[in-house]
Design a protein around this motif. Structure first.
Motif, PDB file in Angstrom:
ATOM      1  N   VAL A  85       0.844  -1.206   0.000  1.00 58.08           N
ATOM      2  CA  VAL A  85       0.000   0.000   0.000  1.00 58.08           C
ATOM      3  C   VAL A  85       0.875   1.250   0.000  1.00 58.08           C
ATOM      4  O   VAL A  85       0.647   2.190  -0.775  1.00 58.08           O
ATOM      5  CB  VAL A  85      -0.958  -0.014   1.214  1.00 58.08           C
ATOM      6  N   ILE A  86       1.906   1.266   0.840  1.00 59.18           N
ATOM      7  CA  ILE A  86       2.815   2.418   0.896  1.00 59.18           C
ATOM      8  C   ILE A  86       3.543   2.580  -0.437  1.00 59.18           C
ATOM      9  O   ILE A  86       3.694   3.700  -0.945  1.00 59.18           O
ATOM     10  CB  ILE A  86       3.800   2.262   2.074  1.00 59.18           C
ATOM     11  N   ALA A  87       3.985   1.486  -1.028  1.00 61.95           N
ATOM     12  CA  ALA A  87       4.680   1.564  -2.313  1.00 61.95           C
ATOM     13  C   ALA A  87       3.750   2.077  -3.410  1.00 61.95           C
ATOM     14  O   ALA A  87       4.177   2.858  -4.269  1.00 61.95           O
ATOM     15  CB  ALA A  87       5.236   0.198  -2.689  1.00 61.95           C
ATOM     16  N   GLY A  88       2.496   1.671  -3.386  1.00 56.77           N
ATOM     17  CA  GLY A  88       1.539   2.162  -4.377  1.00 56.77           C
ATOM     18  C   GLY A  88       1.293   3.650  -4.242  1.00 56.77           C
ATOM     19  O   GLY A  88       1.261   4.389  -5.238  1.00 56.77           O
ATOM     20  N   ILE A  89       1.120   4.104  -3.009  1.00 59.21           N
ATOM     21  CA  ILE A  89       0.910   5.543  -2.783  1.00 59.21           C
ATOM     22  C   ILE A  89       2.144   6.325  -3.187  1.00 59.21           C
ATOM     23  O   ILE A  89       2.050   7.361  -3.859  1.00 59.21           O
ATOM     24  CB  ILE A  89       0.541   5.793  -1.306  1.00 59.21           C
TER      25      ILE A  89
ATOM     26  N   SER B 227       4.435   5.457  -5.332  1.00 61.29           N
ATOM     27  CA  SER B 227       4.586   5.412  -6.782  1.00 61.29           C
ATOM     28  C   SER B 227       3.650   6.413  -7.458  1.00 61.29           C
ATOM     29  O   SER B 227       4.017   7.036  -8.455  1.00 61.29           O
ATOM     30  CB  SER B 227       4.297   4.011  -7.296  1.00 61.29           C
ATOM     31  N   ASP B 228       2.446   6.578  -6.930  1.00 56.29           N
ATOM     32  CA  ASP B 228       1.511   7.561  -7.491  1.00 56.29           C
ATOM     33  C   ASP B 228       2.010   8.984  -7.280  1.00 56.29           C
ATOM     34  O   ASP B 228       1.833   9.849  -8.127  1.00 56.29           O
ATOM     35  CB  ASP B 228       0.126   7.407  -6.873  1.00 56.29           C
ATOM     36  N   LYS B 229       2.651   9.239  -6.152  1.00 58.01           N
ATOM     37  CA  LYS B 229       3.083  10.603  -5.817  1.00 58.01           C
ATOM     38  C   LYS B 229       4.393  10.990  -6.516  1.00 58.01           C
ATOM     39  O   LYS B 229       4.495  12.087  -7.052  1.00 58.01           O
ATOM     40  CB  LYS B 229       3.266  10.754  -4.303  1.00 58.01           C
ATOM     41  N   VAL B 230       5.410  10.122  -6.472  1.00 49.83           N
ATOM     42  CA  VAL B 230       6.732  10.508  -6.963  1.00 49.83           C
ATOM     43  C   VAL B 230       7.213   9.671  -8.143  1.00 49.83           C
ATOM     44  O   VAL B 230       8.282   9.950  -8.681  1.00 49.83           O
ATOM     45  CB  VAL B 230       7.792  10.452  -5.833  1.00 49.83           C
ATOM     46  N   GLY B 231       6.500   8.650  -8.520  1.00 47.73           N
ATOM     47  CA  GLY B 231       6.898   7.839  -9.665  1.00 47.73           C
ATOM     48  C   GLY B 231       7.706   6.620  -9.257  1.00 47.73           C
ATOM     49  O   GLY B 231       8.076   6.448  -8.091  1.00 47.73           O
ATOM     50  N   PRO B 232       8.015   5.762 -10.225  1.00 51.96           N
ATOM     51  CA  PRO B 232       8.707   4.507  -9.920  1.00 51.96           C
ATOM     52  C   PRO B 232      10.136   4.709  -9.420  1.00 51.96           C
ATOM     53  O   PRO B 232      10.618   3.927  -8.619  1.00 51.96           O
ATOM     54  CB  PRO B 232       8.688   3.740 -11.231  1.00 51.96           C
TER      55      PRO B 232
END
Length: 102
Positions: free
Chosen positions: A60-64, A66-71
């Protein structure tokens, strides 16, 4: 008993456990394995739960992230967390080694 040998008749007495059908032996063996596996699962269940919950939170943290700052930001954050974990484990490595030996 029905399988008692009478003296002088030449009849050999068989062991009582040999009269048990093979299906009963198979069910007993399967029941034993199920009991052992149940005990193993009960012993390891807390490890599975903690690992599963930690992986859920991490995804969940990685998804958020990734949405905010990119891969690229997600990768760098993961590398930073791995480095912090390694830095936290290095000071106690000597204690971990001495605990393994009797």
């Amino acid at each position: 008993m029905p399988n008692e040998a009478k003296p002088g008749t030449g009849v050999v007495r068989t062991a009582p456990w040999r009269e048990i059908p093979s299906g009963v032996w198979a069910l007993g063996f399967v029941s034993l394995l199920m009991d052992i596996s149940s005990g193993m699962i009960h012993a390891l269940l807390p490890v599975y739960l903690v690992t599963g919950l930690a992986l859920l939170a991490a995804s969940v943290i990685a998804g958020i992230l990734s949405d905010k700052v990119g891969p690229q930001g997600t990768f760098l954050a993961g590398a930073a967390f791995a480095g912090m974990t390694l830095a936290g484990l290095l000071p106690i490595r000597g204690r971990l080694r001495t605990q393994k030996s009797p």
